[in-house]
Write an enzyme that holds these catalytic residues in place. Structure first.
Site, short mmCIF file in Angstrom:
data_model
loop_
_atom_site.label_atom_id
_atom_site.label_comp_id
_atom_site.label_asym_id
_atom_site.label_seq_id
_atom_site.Cartn_x
_atom_site.Cartn_y
_atom_site.Cartn_z
N GLU A 7 -20.34 -12.97 -50.44
CA GLU A 7 -19.95 -11.81 -51.26
C GLU A 7 -19.05 -12.24 -52.42
O GLU A 7 -18.11 -11.56 -52.79
CB GLU A 7 -19.22 -10.78 -50.37
CG GLU A 7 -19.52 -9.34 -50.70
CD GLU A 7 -20.95 -8.93 -50.35
OE1 GLU A 7 -21.37 -9.17 -49.22
OE2 GLU A 7 -21.61 -8.39 -51.24
N GLN A 62 -5.34 -24.54 -33.05
CA GLN A 62 -4.17 -25.39 -32.84
C GLN A 62 -3.35 -24.91 -31.64
O GLN A 62 -2.90 -25.71 -30.83
CB GLN A 62 -3.32 -25.39 -34.11
CG GLN A 62 -2.31 -26.52 -34.18
CD GLN A 62 -2.98 -27.87 -34.34
OE1 GLN A 62 -4.10 -27.98 -34.82
NE2 GLN A 62 -2.29 -28.92 -33.90
N THR A 68 -28.66 -11.65 -45.94
CA THR A 68 -28.21 -11.29 -44.59
C THR A 68 -29.19 -10.27 -44.03
O THR A 68 -29.56 -9.33 -44.74
CB THR A 68 -26.80 -10.68 -44.65
OG1 THR A 68 -25.92 -11.64 -45.20
CG2 THR A 68 -26.30 -10.29 -43.26
N GLY A 76 -6.30 -28.62 -26.81
CA GLY A 76 -7.57 -29.16 -26.33
C GLY A 76 -8.58 -28.06 -26.03
O GLY A 76 -9.77 -28.16 -26.36
N TRP A 132 -30.27 -16.27 -49.40
CA TRP A 132 -29.04 -15.90 -48.69
C TRP A 132 -29.02 -14.43 -48.31
O TRP A 132 -28.00 -13.77 -48.39
CB TRP A 132 -27.79 -16.23 -49.53
CG TRP A 132 -27.79 -17.62 -50.03
CD1 TRP A 132 -27.89 -18.02 -51.33
CD2 TRP A 132 -27.70 -18.82 -49.25
NE1 TRP A 132 -27.88 -19.38 -51.41
CE2 TRP A 132 -27.76 -19.91 -50.14
CE3 TRP A 132 -27.59 -19.07 -47.89
CZ2 TRP A 132 -27.71 -21.22 -49.72
CZ3 TRP A 132 -27.53 -20.38 -47.46
CH2 TRP A 132 -27.60 -21.43 -48.37
N GLU A 136 -30.29 -15.93 -55.64
CA GLU A 136 -31.51 -16.74 -55.64
C GLU A 136 -31.10 -18.20 -55.48
O GLU A 136 -29.92 -18.53 -55.63
CB GLU A 136 -32.26 -16.54 -56.96
CG GLU A 136 -32.76 -15.11 -57.12
CD GLU A 136 -33.56 -14.91 -58.40
OE1 GLU A 136 -33.77 -15.89 -59.15
OE2 GLU A 136 -33.97 -13.77 -58.64
N PRO A 137 -32.06 -19.07 -55.22
CA PRO A 137 -31.69 -20.49 -55.07
C PRO A 137 -30.90 -21.00 -56.28
O PRO A 137 -29.97 -21.78 -56.13
CB PRO A 137 -33.05 -21.19 -54.94
CG PRO A 137 -33.94 -20.15 -54.33
CD PRO A 137 -33.49 -18.85 -54.91
N THR A 186 -17.72 -16.22 -53.87
CA THR A 186 -16.80 -17.22 -53.33
C THR A 186 -15.37 -16.84 -53.71
O THR A 186 -15.14 -16.07 -54.65
CB THR A 186 -17.08 -18.62 -53.92
OG1 THR A 186 -16.81 -18.55 -55.33
CG2 THR A 186 -18.51 -19.05 -53.69
N ARG A 209 -0.48 -20.26 -20.72
CA ARG A 209 -0.41 -21.72 -20.60
C ARG A 209 1.06 -22.16 -20.51
O ARG A 209 1.87 -21.80 -21.36
CB ARG A 209 -1.08 -22.34 -21.84
CG ARG A 209 -0.81 -23.79 -22.08
CD ARG A 209 -1.71 -24.66 -21.26
NE ARG A 209 -1.59 -26.06 -21.64
CZ ARG A 209 -2.10 -27.05 -20.93
NH1 ARG A 209 -2.77 -26.79 -19.82
NH2 ARG A 209 -1.95 -28.30 -21.33
#
Lengths: 261, 382
Positions: free
Chosen positions: B362, B335, B157, B339, B155, B126-127, B364, B267
Site C-alpha cells: 500500500e 527478542q 491481494t 530462543g 501483487w 504492474e511488474p 512503501t 518465564r
C-alpha cells in the site's frame, strides 16, 4: 407458528459464584452476569424455526430490571420480541417457583412451542422445563439433541446415556434442548443494533396472576441448609514411564477405575 | 478514544473480540501452513455484517465511522493478520467501486461486496509499475460493446480467490488522465491468475498476478461510465487503504505485545519472571508505548476522514508510523522470547515476518515519506 424461548441470566460461568450468607442465594452484585450459555443453543433453534417455518419467536426472561441487557442480547440473534417478568416477589424462588412464574407467564401468551435449554449454568437442576409442562398440562420433550416441527407435532431425539430415543408430541408442547443440537451462530452487528428497538413487555406477578405466596423464598419447596465453597482442585497423579510398560498398565487401570474406558 | 466509544461501537468490538478469540485464533496456524485463504472466516465476517461497515444502508452497509472500522480491522489483525488485511483490502476495493460507480453500477456491483457474499480485490500495480502507478502499461481498447484488456496486474491481494476485482488499465496515452477503472469478476473470459507469489509471510493471504489476454470486459463495467477516471479512483482509494494497513499494523503490534507480555510473565530466570528484569521490562514498555501511539495516530486520522477533511498526509503518517512501529515491536517480541522467539513453537517469528510486508504494501514507507514531504512543501504546516 409462535415459539417462546425462555432464557436465563446467570453469573459469569468462568468466574466464582459467591453465595450471600444471609439469603443463601448467589450474590449477583459481585459477579458479572451473562446469558446462560445453553440458551445460545435454544435461541439458535428458535432462529432456525423462524427461518424454516416463518415462526414468530419471543424471548421470555424471569428476572429483575437489571437483567434487561440479557434480554437484548437474546434478541440480537434475530428473535422478534421479548417478555420479561420482573417482580421483587420472585427473588429467592427455587426451581418449582420459577416454573410457576414461567407457566403463568406462558398462559398469558400465545404459543405453539416452548424451547428451553435443558439446564441453567448456575443451578443445573434440569427441573424447570418438565415442571412447566406439567403445570400447563402439555407434553414435554426434554434433552432434545434434534428437533423438528412437522405440521401440528414436534419430533425430538431425546438424548440419554446410551444414545437417543425418537419421541414426538402434539403441539402445543414444551421442549428442552442439549448443546449437541446445533452450532449456534454469532449475532450480526445489525442484529445487535435492531435488538435495542424490538418490543419488550415487562410484566409483574400480578399482571400474570401469580399468587406471591407460591413463589419467591417464602414459597420455595426446597430449602438450603448449608453451603460451602468448592474444595480446591486436588493435585493430579503423575505416572512416570520407566520403559517397562508398567506405566501403561497403571494408566489403563486408572482409566478403567474412572470409567473412561 | 477507545475508552469513550459510543455504545453501539462497544457492542461491535465485543462481537469482534469474541469472534476473533474463539473462532479465528485457533485456526490461524492451520491456514498459514496450508497457504490457504480463510474463506469460511471471511464468510462469517459477512454474516456478522462486518464486511460493509462504512457503507450506506441503501447498499446494505451500517454507515459506521472509519474510527470503528479501524478498530475492527485492528482486532481481527491481532488474531490473524491475513484475515484483517483481507478485510481491509476488500473494503478498499468496495470503497472504490461504491464511490465512483454510476447509480446502476452501484446497485449491481456493491451489495454483494458489502454483504460479504463476494470477496473484493484491487489491481493497480504492474511488474514495471509499483510506486509509480501512472507508469502502468496494461491496456483497455474499446471494441464495440466491450473493452479488450491486455496486460499484467501484479501483487494483487486475493488474486485467484477474489470474486470481484477493481482493475486499472490504460484507455489513453495521458499519464494519469489516460487510466480507467473496470469492475471485473473472477469468471471473466481472457483473464487468468498466475500461481501465487511465495512470500516471506502472510501465507494465508494469496498474492498473485492477473493476466489479461484480449479479455472482453463489457463496456458497462467501465467504472463511472467514463474513461479517464482510473487514477482518481486509485488515489481516492489509497488514503483509506493506507489507514486500513495502518490498523492492521496496530493489531499486529498488539499481538506481538500480547505474546511477549505473557511469556515474560511466565518465564523465570534468576528466580523471578523475566518481566521483572529491567532489561526485559523496558522492552515491553517501549513496545506498549509504540503500539498505543500508533493506535492513537490511526484513530485520529480516521476521525478526520469521518469529518470530511483531506487525510492524504495524515493517512501516510499513520501508515508509516504504525508499520514501522509494528516492525520494531515484533522484532522486540522475538527478542523478549529469546530462543523460543526464533522457533515456530511461538507466533513471534511469524509476526516479525508479517511486519516486514506491512512496511512495503500500500505504498512503501519511503513513498509515504515522499507524500508527507511533498504535502509539507506545498500544503499547511500541520
Amino acid at each position: 407458528m409462535k415459539v417462546i424461548v425462555p432464557v436465563k441470566r446467570v453469573p459469569d460461568t468462568a468466574g466464582d459464584k459467591p453465595i450471600d450468607p444471609n439469603d443463601r442465594t448467589v450474590d449477583r452484585d459481585s459477579v458479572e452476569s451473562v446469558l446462560c450459555p445453553v440458551n445460545e443453543f435454544s435461541i439458535e433453534e428458535g432462529v432456525r424455526l423462524k427461518e424454516k417455518h416463518g415462526a414468530e419467536v419471543t424471548v421470555l426472561l424471569v428476572g429483575p430490571d437489571s437483567a434487561q441487557p440479557i434480554v437484548r442480547k437474546a434478541l440480537s440473534y434475530g428473535l422478534d420480541a421479548a417478555v420479561q417478568v420482573s417482580d421483587e416477589g420472585i427473588a429467592g424462588s427455587d426451581a418449582l417457583g420459577t416454573a410457576r412464574v414461567i407457566a403463568k407467564a406462558l398462559e398469558s401468551m400465545e404459543w405453539d412451542l416452548v424451547v428451553f435449554g435443558n439446564q441453567s449454568a448456575d443451578a443445573r437442576t434440569c427441573l424447570v422445563p418438565a415442571a412447566v409442562a406439567e403445570l400447563l398440562g402439555v407434553p414435554s420433550l426434554t434433552f432434545a439433541r434434534y428437533l423438528e416441527v412437522d405440521g401440528d407435532k414436534a419430533i425430538a431425539h431425546r438424548e440419554h446415556e446410551e444414545g437417543w430415543d425418537v419421541v414426538e408430541a402434539p403441539l402445543p408442547a414444551v421442549v428442552s434442548v442439549v448443546e449437541a443440537i446445533n452450532d449456534p451462530r454469532y449475532p450480526s452487528f445489525k442484529g445487535i443494533m435492531a435488538a435495542k428497538s424490538k418490543p419488550l413487555t415487562v410484566k409483574s406477578l400480578a399482571d400474570i396472576g401469580v399468587d406471591p405466596a407460591s413463589v419467591g423464598a417464602g414459597g420455595a419447596a426446597a430449602t438450603m441448609y448449608a453451603f460451602e465453597p468448592r474444595p480446591p482442585k486436588a493435585a493430579g497423579t503423575v505416572v512416570e514411564d520407566d520403559g517397562s510398560g508398567a506405566a501403561a498398565e497403571q494408566l489403563a487401570d486408572w482409566m478403567t477405575e474412572k470409567k473412561f474406558v | 478514544m477507545i475508552h469513550t466509544l459510543p455504545e453501539e461501537q462497544r457492542h461491535l468490538l465485543e462481537l469482534v473480540e469474541g469472534f476473533a478469540r474463539t473462532e479465528v485464533a485457533p485456526v490461524v496456524e492451520s491456514y498459514e501452513q496450508a497457504h490457504e485463504f480463510p474463506r469460511p472466516l471471511f464468510d462469517q465476517l459477512g454474516a456478522m455484517d462486518l464486511t460493509g461497515l462504512p457503507f450506506a444502508e441503501a447498499v446494505g452497509g451500517s454507515e459506521l465511522p472509519y474510527t470503528a472500522v479501524s478498530l475492527v480491522i485492528e482486532e481481527i489483525s491481532r488474531a490473524f493478520l491475513a484475515l484483517g488485511l483481507g478485510l481491509s483490502v476488500h473494503l478498499l476495493a468496495t470503497f472504490g467501486i461504491d464511490r465512483f460507480a454510476t447509480p446502476e453500477q452501484r446497485e449491481r456491483f456493491v451489495p454483494d461486496l458489502v454483504a460479504g457474499r463476494m470477496l473484493g480485490a484491487y489491481a493497480l500495480s504492474e511488474p514495471g509499475s509499483g510506486s509509480d502507478a501512472a507508469a502502468m502499461v496494461a491496456r483497455a481498447r474499446r471494441d464495440g460493446e466491450v473493452y479488450r484488456l491486455d496486460g499484467i496486474k501484479a501483487w494483487v491481494t486475493h488474486g485467484g480467490v477474489a470474486d470481484r476485482y477493481l482493475v486499472m488499465a490504460r484507455t489513453g496515452p495521458h499519464r494519469t488522465g489516460g487510466i480507467s477503472a473496470f469492475v471485473v469478476d473472477a469468471d471473466q473470459p481472457g483473464m487468468s491468475v498466475a500461481p501465487p507469489e511465495s512470500k516471506i509471510g502472510m501465507w494465508a493471504s494469496p498474492t498473485a498476478q492477473l493476466v489479461f489476454e484480449d479479455a472482453p470486459v463489457p463496456a458497462d463495467r467501465l467504472l463511472g461510465g467514463e474513461e479517464g477516471q482510473g487514477f482518481r479512483v486509485a488515489m481516492a482509494s489509497l488514503d483509506g487503504g493506507r489507514l486500513g494497513i495502518a490498523a492492521c499494523a496496530v493489531g499486529l503490534s498488539q499481538a506481538a505485545l500480547d505474546v511477549a507480555r505473557l511469556y515474560a510473565g511466565e518465564r523465570e530466570q534468576f528466580g523471578r519472571p523475566i518481566v521483572e528484569h529491567q532489561g526485559v521490562g523496558f522492552l515491553l514498555a517501549d513496545m506498549a508505548t509504540r503500539t498505543e501511539a500508533a493506535r492513537t495516530l490511526v484513530l485520529s486520522a480516521a476521525d478526520r476522514r469521518d469529518h470530511g477533511f483531506d487525510v492524504t498526509r495524515v493517512a501516510a503518517m499513520a501508515k508509516l508510523f504504525a508499520t514501522d512501529a509494528a516492525m520494531a515491536t515484533t522484532t522486540e517480541a522475538v527478542q523478549v522470547l529469546g530462543g523460543a522467539g526464533v522457533t515456530r513453537d511461538y507466533p513471534a517469528e511469524r509476526y516479525l515476518r508479517e511486519a516486514k510486508i506491512l512496511q512495503i504494501v500500500e505504498g512503501t514507507n519511503q513513498i509515504q515519506r515522499l507524500v508527507i514531504a511533498r504535502s509539507l512543501a506545498t500544503g499547511s504546516a500541520r
